[in-house]
Scaffold this active site. Structure first.
Site, PDB file in Angstrom:
ATOM      1  N   ASP A  65      48.442 121.422  65.425  1.00  0.00           N
ATOM      2  CA  ASP A  65      47.961 120.554  66.495  1.00  0.00           C
ATOM      3  C   ASP A  65      47.040 119.534  65.833  1.00  0.00           C
ATOM      4  OD1 ASP A  65      46.717 119.267  68.594  1.00  0.00           O
ATOM      5  OD2 ASP A  65      46.429 121.103  69.774  1.00  0.00           O
ATOM      6  N   VAL A  66      47.455 118.274  65.815  1.00  0.00           N
ATOM      7  CA  VAL A  66      46.675 117.274  65.071  1.00  0.00           C
ATOM      8  C   VAL A  66      45.290 117.045  65.674  1.00  0.00           C
ATOM      9  CG1 VAL A  66      48.687 116.078  64.120  1.00  0.00           C
ATOM     10  CG2 VAL A  66      47.712 115.308  66.307  1.00  0.00           C
ATOM     11  N   SER A 144      51.996 101.157  67.599  1.00  0.00           N
ATOM     12  CA  SER A 144      53.037 100.724  68.533  1.00  0.00           C
ATOM     13  C   SER A 144      52.812  99.258  68.840  1.00  0.00           C
ATOM     14  CB  SER A 144      52.956 101.527  69.841  1.00  0.00           C
ATOM     15  OG  SER A 144      53.705 100.882  70.860  1.00  0.00           O
ATOM     16  N   TYR A 157      47.324 104.040  76.168  1.00  0.00           N
ATOM     17  CA  TYR A 157      48.186 104.026  74.968  1.00  0.00           C
ATOM     18  C   TYR A 157      47.977 102.742  74.168  1.00  0.00           C
ATOM     19  CZ  TYR A 157      52.673 104.620  72.430  1.00  0.00           C
ATOM     20  OH  TYR A 157      53.666 104.764  71.479  1.00  0.00           O
ATOM     21  N   LYS A 161      46.624 102.796  70.401  1.00  0.00           N
ATOM     22  CA  LYS A 161      47.472 102.286  69.312  1.00  0.00           C
ATOM     23  C   LYS A 161      46.837 101.071  68.639  1.00  0.00           C
ATOM     24  CE  LYS A 161      50.974 105.186  69.269  1.00  0.00           C
ATOM     25  NZ  LYS A 161      51.033 106.201  68.193  1.00  0.00           N
TER      26      LYS A 161
HETATM   27  N1  NAD Z   1      59.830 105.881  70.999  1.00  0.00           N
HETATM   28  C1  NAD Z   1      59.302 104.659  71.001  1.00  0.00           C
HETATM   29  O1  NAD Z   1      59.866 103.722  71.607  1.00  0.00           O
HETATM   30  C2  NAD Z   1      58.011 104.384  70.279  1.00  0.00           C
HETATM   31  C3  NAD Z   1      57.589 103.060  70.184  1.00  0.00           C
HETATM   32  C4  NAD Z   1      56.414 102.766  69.513  1.00  0.00           C
HETATM   33  C5  NAD Z   1      55.674 103.781  68.937  1.00  0.00           C
HETATM   34  N2  NAD Z   1      56.086 105.072  69.043  1.00  0.00           N
HETATM   35  C6  NAD Z   1      55.261 106.092  68.417  1.00  0.00           C
HETATM   36  O2  NAD Z   1      56.045 106.784  67.468  1.00  0.00           O
HETATM   37  C7  NAD Z   1      55.578 108.130  67.336  1.00  0.00           C
HETATM   38  C8  NAD Z   1      56.732 109.083  67.570  1.00  0.00           C
HETATM   39  O3  NAD Z   1      57.274 108.829  68.860  1.00  0.00           O
HETATM   40  P1  NAD Z   1      58.635 109.485  69.369  1.00  0.00           P
HETATM   41  O4  NAD Z   1      59.249 108.492  70.281  1.00  0.00           O
HETATM   42  O5  NAD Z   1      59.403 110.031  68.245  1.00  0.00           O
HETATM   43  O6  NAD Z   1      58.008 110.667  70.269  1.00  0.00           O
HETATM   44  P2  NAD Z   1      58.587 112.093  70.689  1.00  0.00           P
HETATM   45  O7  NAD Z   1      57.895 112.431  71.958  1.00  0.00           O
HETATM   46  O8  NAD Z   1      60.061 112.099  70.645  1.00  0.00           O
HETATM   47  O9  NAD Z   1      58.044 113.045  69.507  1.00  0.00           O
HETATM   48  C9  NAD Z   1      56.676 113.249  69.319  1.00  0.00           C
HETATM   49  C10 NAD Z   1      56.474 114.536  68.549  1.00  0.00           C
HETATM   50  O10 NAD Z   1      55.045 114.721  68.412  1.00  0.00           O
HETATM   51  C11 NAD Z   1      54.755 116.091  68.662  1.00  0.00           C
HETATM   52  N3  NAD Z   1      53.364 116.233  69.109  1.00  0.00           N
HETATM   53  C12 NAD Z   1      52.849 115.921  70.326  1.00  0.00           C
HETATM   54  N4  NAD Z   1      51.546 116.247  70.367  1.00  0.00           N
HETATM   55  C13 NAD Z   1      51.229 116.780  69.157  1.00  0.00           C
HETATM   56  C14 NAD Z   1      50.034 117.312  68.612  1.00  0.00           C
HETATM   57  N5  NAD Z   1      48.905 117.401  69.320  1.00  0.00           N
HETATM   58  N6  NAD Z   1      50.063 117.760  67.338  1.00  0.00           N
HETATM   59  C15 NAD Z   1      51.211 117.715  66.607  1.00  0.00           C
HETATM   60  N7  NAD Z   1      52.368 117.232  67.093  1.00  0.00           N
HETATM   61  C16 NAD Z   1      52.379 116.772  68.353  1.00  0.00           C
HETATM   62  C17 NAD Z   1      55.750 116.508  69.711  1.00  0.00           C
HETATM   63  O11 NAD Z   1      55.910 117.932  69.768  1.00  0.00           O
HETATM   64  C18 NAD Z   1      57.027 115.778  69.251  1.00  0.00           C
HETATM   65  O12 NAD Z   1      57.780 116.559  68.339  1.00  0.00           O
HETATM   66  C19 NAD Z   1      54.436 108.265  68.357  1.00  0.00           C
HETATM   67  O13 NAD Z   1      53.209 108.031  67.714  1.00  0.00           O
HETATM   68  C20 NAD Z   1      54.737 107.157  69.345  1.00  0.00           C
HETATM   69  O14 NAD Z   1      53.570 106.769  70.030  1.00  0.00           O
HETATM   70  C21 NAD Z   1      57.248 105.400  69.709  1.00  0.00           C
END
Ligand code: NAD
Length: 249
Positions: A65-66, A144, A157, A161
C-alpha cells in the site's frame, strides 16, 4: 529494446493492471527484473507470473500500500534482497474519486491525495535512500494531463496530479547531484480499467478532443516510461512528457 535495462532492477507501483502492468511488462522486455507492487498482492503476483512465462524469473509480485511508510520501505528492501540492487522506480499507483466541487468531500479529496501524491513521495523517499548512496537511478512518476489543464469533476485529481509535477521537479533538483534522475509522464486518455467505467457520451466527448483520434493503449504510455527509465534519457531530469495523442498540447 531488449538490452536497454539488462541487469537493472525496477519497482513499479500499481502494477497489477492497466498502465502499471504494461510498464512492468515493457521493463521486463527490456531486460529488467521487476518487482510489481500493488495493494492487491494476489493480482500483482498473477501479473508477475504472466511476465515470468516469457521472461523466466524476471518478475515477482508484492502486496504494497503506497500510503504506508512501512510498506514502501519493505518494497525497496524486497527488491534489493531479491535481485541485489534497485535502479528504476515507477510511481504509477493512482486512484480517482470524481465529483464536482459542489459535491467534493474531504474523504474523496484525501483519498486521491493519499495514493497519488503521498504514495509517490513515500516510495520516492524510501528508494532515494538507496539510489543516492548508489550514485545512480531513475524515478518516473505518473501524473496526468488533468494536472496540466484541470478537468471538470476532478478538482482533487487535477490538484494531486499537478502536485506530482511539483514534487518531481523538487526531487529532481535534490537528487541530481547524486546521479539520480526524476521525471514524469502525463498520459491523456488510456484504455485501462480506470477509464472503462466512463459513460459513453463522456468518452465520445474526450475522444473528440484528441488530435490522433483515439485513446492510448497502456503500452504506448509504458514505452515513454521505459525511455525515461533508461539511459536513452540520461540527460533528462525534472522533465514532464505528455503522452496524449496531442490532446491539450
Ligand atoms: N487511464 C488513464 O486514462 C490515465 C490517464 C492519466 C493518468 N493515469 C494515471 O496512470 C496511473 C495508472 O492508471 P490506470 O488507468 O492503469 O489505473 P488502474 O485503476 O487500472 O490501475 C491502478 C492500479 O493501482 C493499484 N492501487 C490503487 N491504490 C493503491 C495503493 N494504495 N497502493 C498500491 N497500489 C494501489 C490498483 O490496485 C491497480 O492495480 C494512475 O496514476 C493514473 O492516475 C491514467
Amino acid at each position: 529494446m531488449t538490452s536497454l535495462l539488462t541487469g537493472k532492477v525496477a519497482l513499479v507501483t500499481g502494477a497489477a493492471q492497466g498502465i502499471g502492468r504494461a510498464t512492468a511488462e515493457r521493463l521486463a522486455d527490456a531486460g529488467a527484473h521487476v518487482l510489481l507492487a500493488d495493494i492487491d498482492g494476489g493480482a500483482a503476483q498473477a501479473t508477475a507470473d504472466g511476465i515470468n512465462a516469457t521472461h523466466p524469473d524476471a518478475a515477482s509480485g508484492l502486496a504494497v500500500d503506497v500510503r504506508s511508510e512501512a510498506d514502501t520501505r519493505a518494497a525497496v528492501r524486497t527488491a534489493i534482497a531479491q535481485w541485489g540492487s534497485l535502479d528504476v522506480v515507477v510511481n504509477n499507483a493512482g486512484v480517482t474519486r470524481d465529483a464536482t466541487l459542489r459535491r467534493m468531500t474531504v474523504e474523496a479529496w484525501q483519498a486521491v491525495f493519499d495514493v497519488n501524491l503521498l504514495g509517490t513521495m513515500l516510495m520516492t523517499q524510501a528508494a532515494a535512500e538507496v539510489l543516492r548512496e548508489q550514485g545512480s537511478g531513475s524515478i518516473v512518476n505518473v501524473s496526468s494531463i488533468s494536472g496540466k489543464v484541470g478537468l471538470v469533476g476532478q478538482t482533487n485529481y487535477s490538484a494531486a496530479k499537478a502536485g506530482v509535477v511539483g514534487f518531481t521537479k523538487a526531487a529532481a533538483k535534490e537528487l541530481a547531484h547524486r546521479g539520480v534522475r526524476v521525471n514524469a509522464v502525463q498520459p491523456g486518455l488510456v484504455n485501462t480499467p480506470m477509464t472503462s467505467v466512463l459513460r459513453e457520451d463522456v468518452l465520445q466527448q474526450k475522444l473528440a478532443e484528441i488530435p490522433l483520434g483515439r485513446a492510448a493503449e497502456p503500452h504506448e504510455v509504458a514505452n515513454v516510461v521505459l525511455f525515461l527509465a533508461s539511459d536513452l534519457a540520461s540527460y533528462m531530469t525534472g522533465a514532464v512528457l505528455e503522452v496524449t495523442g496531442g490532446r491539450f498540447m
